[in-house]
Design a protein around this motif. Structure first.
Motif, mmCIF file in Angstrom:
data_model
loop_
_atom_site.group_PDB
_atom_site.id
_atom_site.type_symbol
_atom_site.label_atom_id
_atom_site.label_comp_id
_atom_site.label_asym_id
_atom_site.label_seq_id
_atom_site.Cartn_x
_atom_site.Cartn_y
_atom_site.Cartn_z
ATOM 1 N N ASN A 170 0.814 -1.213 0.000
ATOM 2 C CA ASN A 170 0.000 0.000 0.000
ATOM 3 C C ASN A 170 0.851 1.267 0.000
ATOM 4 N N MET A 171 2.056 1.217 -0.516
ATOM 5 C CA MET A 171 3.005 2.329 -0.596
ATOM 6 C C MET A 171 3.661 2.655 0.747
ATOM 7 N N ARG A 172 3.297 1.971 1.835
ATOM 8 C CA ARG A 172 3.932 2.154 3.135
ATOM 9 C C ARG A 172 4.546 0.860 3.641
ATOM 10 N N THR A 173 3.892 -0.246 3.358
ATOM 11 C CA THR A 173 4.381 -1.555 3.770
ATOM 12 C C THR A 173 4.007 -2.568 2.695
ATOM 13 N N TRP A 209 6.181 -12.979 4.618
ATOM 14 C CA TRP A 209 7.049 -11.821 4.854
ATOM 15 C C TRP A 209 6.167 -10.607 5.045
ATOM 16 N N LEU A 210 6.370 -9.884 6.139
ATOM 17 C CA LEU A 210 5.573 -8.692 6.420
ATOM 18 C C LEU A 210 6.340 -7.801 7.387
ATOM 19 N N CYS A 211 6.499 -6.544 7.009
ATOM 20 C CA CYS A 211 7.093 -5.529 7.873
ATOM 21 C C CYS A 211 6.013 -4.506 8.201
ATOM 22 N N LEU A 212 5.801 -4.278 9.482
ATOM 23 C CA LEU A 212 4.789 -3.300 9.898
ATOM 24 C C LEU A 212 5.411 -2.306 10.856
ATOM 25 N N PRO A 213 5.045 -1.067 10.840
ATOM 26 C CA PRO A 213 4.058 -0.428 9.980
ATOM 27 C C PRO A 213 4.646 0.149 8.694
ATOM 28 N N ARG A 214 6.002 0.007 8.512
ATOM 29 C CA ARG A 214 6.646 0.564 7.316
ATOM 30 C C ARG A 214 7.629 -0.439 6.720
ATOM 31 N N PHE A 215 8.058 -0.166 5.482
ATOM 32 C CA PHE A 215 9.021 -1.032 4.805
ATOM 33 C C PHE A 215 10.297 -1.243 5.626
ATOM 34 N N ASP A 216 10.753 -0.196 6.299
ATOM 35 C CA ASP A 216 12.019 -0.297 7.022
ATOM 36 C C ASP A 216 11.861 -0.765 8.467
#
Length: 73
Positions: A15-18, A30-37
């Motif tokens: 969604n352009m954030r994660t 694979w999942l990074c929350l709340p952001r890509f980094d």
């Protein structure tokens, strides 16, 4: 040792954030929350499900029925 999945077996949802990588069985591996980094909260793609995953599936067997054929009203 279970057979490792190929990257081709994953879909990408974001969604352009994660973003998440979801396998053909609807497991989020694979999942990074709340952001890509951010740190990964699901990282099964790096090893096995002990590294974390998220999945929803029916608790009972899935009933299958033939598709309806013929004209629709």
């Amino acid at each position: 040792m279970p057979q490792r999945k190929r990257i081709e077996d994953y879909g990408f949802i974001g969604n352009m954030r994660t973003a998440a990588l979801v396998d053909r069985d609807a497991s989020v591996d694979w999942l990074c929350l709340p952001r890509f980094d951010s740190d990964a909260c699901c990282a099964a793609i790096l090893g096995d499900h002990d590294n974390g995953y998220w999945k929803i599936w029916p608790s009972d067997a899935i009933a299958r029925r033939p598709a309806a054929t013929g004209a629709r009203p």
